[in-house]
Scaffold this motif. Structure first.
Motif, PDB file in Angstrom:
ATOM      1  N   PHE A 117       0.823  -1.348   0.062  1.00  0.00           N
ATOM      2  CA  PHE A 117       0.037  -0.067   0.003  1.00  0.00           C
ATOM      3  C   PHE A 117       0.942   1.193  -0.009  1.00  0.00           C
ATOM      4  CE2 PHE A 117      -3.685  -2.644   1.221  1.00  0.00           C
ATOM      5  CZ  PHE A 117      -4.633  -2.096   0.494  1.00  0.00           C
ATOM      6  N   PHE A 118       1.951   1.224   0.643  1.00  0.00           N
ATOM      7  CA  PHE A 118       2.874   2.412   0.751  1.00  0.00           C
ATOM      8  C   PHE A 118       3.352   2.450  -0.680  1.00  0.00           C
ATOM      9  CE2 PHE A 118       7.285   4.098   1.225  1.00  0.00           C
ATOM     10  CZ  PHE A 118       6.928   5.187   1.757  1.00  0.00           C
ATOM     11  N   PHE A 119       4.228   1.576  -1.278  1.00  0.00           N
ATOM     12  CA  PHE A 119       4.581   1.827  -2.629  1.00  0.00           C
ATOM     13  C   PHE A 119       3.651   2.161  -3.540  1.00  0.00           C
ATOM     14  CE2 PHE A 119       8.229  -0.477  -0.356  1.00  0.00           C
ATOM     15  CZ  PHE A 119       9.128   0.639  -0.535  1.00  0.00           C
ATOM     16  N   PHE A 120       2.572   1.703  -3.364  1.00  0.00           N
ATOM     17  CA  PHE A 120       1.528   1.925  -4.566  1.00  0.00           C
ATOM     18  C   PHE A 120       1.092   3.420  -4.280  1.00  0.00           C
ATOM     19  CE2 PHE A 120      -2.995   1.794  -6.110  1.00  0.00           C
ATOM     20  CZ  PHE A 120      -2.861   1.496  -7.181  1.00  0.00           C
ATOM     21  N   ALA A 121       1.005   3.752  -3.270  1.00  0.00           N
ATOM     22  CA  ALA A 121       0.646   5.260  -3.021  1.00  0.00           C
ATOM     23  C   ALA A 121       1.924   6.056  -3.514  1.00  0.00           C
ATOM     24  CB  ALA A 121       0.300   5.546  -1.528  1.00  0.00           C
ATOM     25  N   ALA A 122       3.144   5.661  -3.305  1.00  0.00           N
ATOM     26  CA  ALA A 122       4.182   6.346  -3.913  1.00  0.00           C
ATOM     27  C   ALA A 122       4.152   6.426  -5.270  1.00  0.00           C
ATOM     28  CB  ALA A 122       5.505   5.666  -3.392  1.00  0.00           C
ATOM     29  N   SER A 123       3.730   5.162  -5.820  1.00  0.00           N
ATOM     30  CA  SER A 123       3.700   5.115  -7.349  1.00  0.00           C
ATOM     31  C   SER A 123       2.674   6.189  -8.193  1.00  0.00           C
ATOM     32  CB  SER A 123       3.220   3.728  -7.904  1.00  0.00           C
ATOM     33  OG  SER A 123       2.194   3.416  -7.709  1.00  0.00           O
ATOM     34  N   ILE A 124       1.714   6.262  -7.317  1.00  0.00           N
ATOM     35  CA  ILE A 124       0.693   7.503  -7.664  1.00  0.00           C
ATOM     36  C   ILE A 124       1.061   8.788  -7.678  1.00  0.00           C
ATOM     37  CG2 ILE A 124      -1.695   8.445  -7.351  1.00  0.00           C
ATOM     38  CD1 ILE A 124      -2.603   5.675  -6.234  1.00  0.00           C
ATOM     39  N   ILE A 125       2.036   8.986  -6.744  1.00  0.00           N
ATOM     40  CA  ILE A 125       2.233  10.285  -6.325  1.00  0.00           C
ATOM     41  C   ILE A 125       3.503  10.770  -7.617  1.00  0.00           C
ATOM     42  CG2 ILE A 125       3.790  11.889  -4.855  1.00  0.00           C
ATOM     43  CD1 ILE A 125       2.302  10.516  -2.589  1.00  0.00           C
ATOM     44  N   TYR A 126       4.212   9.779  -7.913  1.00  0.00           N
ATOM     45  CA  TYR A 126       5.317   9.900  -8.763  1.00  0.00           C
ATOM     46  C   TYR A 126       5.111   9.352 -10.162  1.00  0.00           C
ATOM     47  CZ  TYR A 126       7.895  10.927  -4.541  1.00  0.00           C
ATOM     48  OH  TYR A 126       8.450  11.508  -3.313  1.00  0.00           O
ATOM     49  N   ASP A 127       3.918   9.291 -10.398  1.00  0.00           N
ATOM     50  CA  ASP A 127       3.226   9.020 -11.697  1.00  0.00           C
ATOM     51  C   ASP A 127       3.697   7.677 -12.407  1.00  0.00           C
ATOM     52  OD1 ASP A 127       2.070  11.651 -11.641  1.00  0.00           O
ATOM     53  OD2 ASP A 127       4.033  12.486 -12.375  1.00  0.00           O
ATOM     54  N   ARG A 128       3.649   6.588 -11.655  1.00  0.00           N
ATOM     55  CA  ARG A 128       3.735   5.388 -12.239  1.00  0.00           C
ATOM     56  C   ARG A 128       2.495   4.459 -11.809  1.00  0.00           C
ATOM     57  NH1 ARG A 128       8.055   2.660 -13.579  1.00  0.00           N
ATOM     58  NH2 ARG A 128       7.155   0.957 -12.215  1.00  0.00           N
ATOM     59  N   PHE A 129       1.417   5.033 -12.056  1.00  0.00           N
ATOM     60  CA  PHE A 129       0.124   4.338 -11.639  1.00  0.00           C
ATOM     61  C   PHE A 129       0.090   2.975 -12.402  1.00  0.00           C
ATOM     62  CE2 PHE A 129      -4.235   3.455 -12.266  1.00  0.00           C
ATOM     63  CZ  PHE A 129      -4.726   3.281 -10.954  1.00  0.00           C
ATOM     64  N   LEU A 130      -0.071   2.975 -13.385  1.00  0.00           N
ATOM     65  CA  LEU A 130      -0.423   1.829 -14.272  1.00  0.00           C
ATOM     66  C   LEU A 130       0.334   0.550 -14.054  1.00  0.00           C
ATOM     67  CD1 LEU A 130      -2.633   0.488 -15.950  1.00  0.00           C
ATOM     68  CD2 LEU A 130      -1.312   1.418 -18.239  1.00  0.00           C
ATOM     69  N   PRO A 131       1.890   0.855 -14.191  1.00  0.00           N
ATOM     70  CA  PRO A 131       2.794  -0.134 -14.144  1.00  0.00           C
ATOM     71  C   PRO A 131       2.707  -0.782 -12.745  1.00  0.00           C
ATOM     72  CG  PRO A 131       3.963   1.615 -14.503  1.00  0.00           C
ATOM     73  CD  PRO A 131       2.476   1.964 -14.768  1.00  0.00           C
ATOM     74  N   ASP A 132       2.825  -0.044 -11.791  1.00  0.00           N
ATOM     75  CA  ASP A 132       2.597  -0.326 -10.337  1.00  0.00           C
ATOM     76  C   ASP A 132       1.587  -0.872  -9.933  1.00  0.00           C
ATOM     77  OD1 ASP A 132       5.451   0.175 -10.292  1.00  0.00           O
ATOM     78  OD2 ASP A 132       5.063   1.848  -8.691  1.00  0.00           O
ATOM     79  N   LEU A 133       0.297  -0.626 -10.624  1.00  0.00           N
ATOM     80  CA  LEU A 133      -0.934  -1.364 -10.326  1.00  0.00           C
ATOM     81  C   LEU A 133      -1.018  -2.739 -10.742  1.00  0.00           C
ATOM     82  CD1 LEU A 133      -4.121  -1.078  -9.646  1.00  0.00           C
ATOM     83  CD2 LEU A 133      -4.663  -0.363 -11.892  1.00  0.00           C
ATOM     84  N   ILE A 134      -0.154  -3.006 -11.693  1.00  0.00           N
ATOM     85  CA  ILE A 134      -0.256  -4.562 -11.959  1.00  0.00           C
ATOM     86  C   ILE A 134       0.569  -5.153 -11.007  1.00  0.00           C
ATOM     87  CG2 ILE A 134       0.551  -6.089 -13.908  1.00  0.00           C
ATOM     88  CD1 ILE A 134      -0.058  -3.867 -16.018  1.00  0.00           C
TER      89      ILE A 134
END
Length: 250
Positions: A117-134
């Motif tokens: 959950f932490f790193f997924f939130a970080a991925s959203i903040i740093y514009d990596r939503f789609l690859p990190d969602l997978i």
């Protein structure tokens, strides 16, 4: 009885006041230095450094935590499964060791979901939503399967246990299948978690209040901590009231 109450209060009050005084002095000193640090522009330097570190770590956080922690969890599960397969039906120490391994494996799955959950939130903040969602969904899928394997093995070791991790009421079903000694252990563990959680919330409140002088992030992080603390306090008190009524009715 009233004399004992007054005596206990008199004995505890000086230590209580001294503790409050020391923490107040410590807070004042830290507040002063954080104010100086804020005026010197330290906050912006630290913020930029954290941004750079998190931007680099975020793409690898979910994968790294899954490989290390879930890998260790699968190893512990496999070791417990081997113990159970070789069990002669009499050596209780072997089964205690297997159940300890399963408990550690469950602990690792709990840590993984928090990191995910932490790193997924970080991925959203740093514009990596789609690859990190997978990656997030894949990690959660592996985690849930591991939890299912652990619970299934625990049920084979203890045939009286009931419940599936895919059942939305799993926790209640599992609790209902526990005996009185196991419920007492769960109650002690929950109380310990509640006490530690209360201390963590107090620490975070103090830390965030002081750090606000440097980073000026406002009341939102403090309010979030107090919301968690308030939920814990309220649920604990209401549950104590509910249980005391049930005991009284019995």
């Amino acid at each position: 009885m009233s004399d004992n109450v007054r005596r206990d209060n008199r004995r505890a009050l000086p230590k209580y006041l001294l503790t409050i005084l020391l923490f107040g002095l410590l807070g004042g000193v830290l507040g002063f230095f954080t104010g100086v640090a804020g005026a010197a522009g330290v906050a912006e330097t630290v913020r930029q450094a954290l941004d750079r570190v998190l931007a680099v770590c975020a793409p690898w956080g979910i994968v790294g935590s899954a490989v290390v922690l879930l890998g260790a969890g699968w190893y512990l599960y496999a070791a417990a499964k081997r113990r159970f397969a070789a069990w002669d039906g009499e050596d209780e120490d072997a089964m205690d060791a297997a159940e300890q391994q399963l408990s550690w494996a469950l602990l690792l799955t709990g840590l993984v979901i928090i990191l995910d959950f932490f790193f997924f939130a970080a991925s959203i903040i740093y514009d990596r939503f789609l690859p990190d969602l997978i990656l997030f969904l894949a990690s959660v899928a592996v985690l849930v399967v591991l939890q299912q394997k652990i619970v299934d093995l625990e049920r084979r070791i203890n045939p009286e246990k009931r419940g599936s991790v895919y059942d939305m009421k799993f926790q209640k079903t599992w609790m209902d299948s526990c005996d009185e000694a196991e419920r007492a252990q769960i109650g002690q563990a929950c109380y310990r978690a509640y006490m530690v959680g209360t201390k963590v919330c107090i620490f975070l409140w103090v830390a965030l209040l002081i750090l606000n002088f440097v980073f000026d992030f406002g009341l939102l992080p403090i309010a979030a901590v107090l919301a968690v603390w308030g939920a814990m306090q309220t649920v604990y008190a209401l549950e104590c009231i509910r249980l005391s009524k049930r005991t009284g009715d019995a």
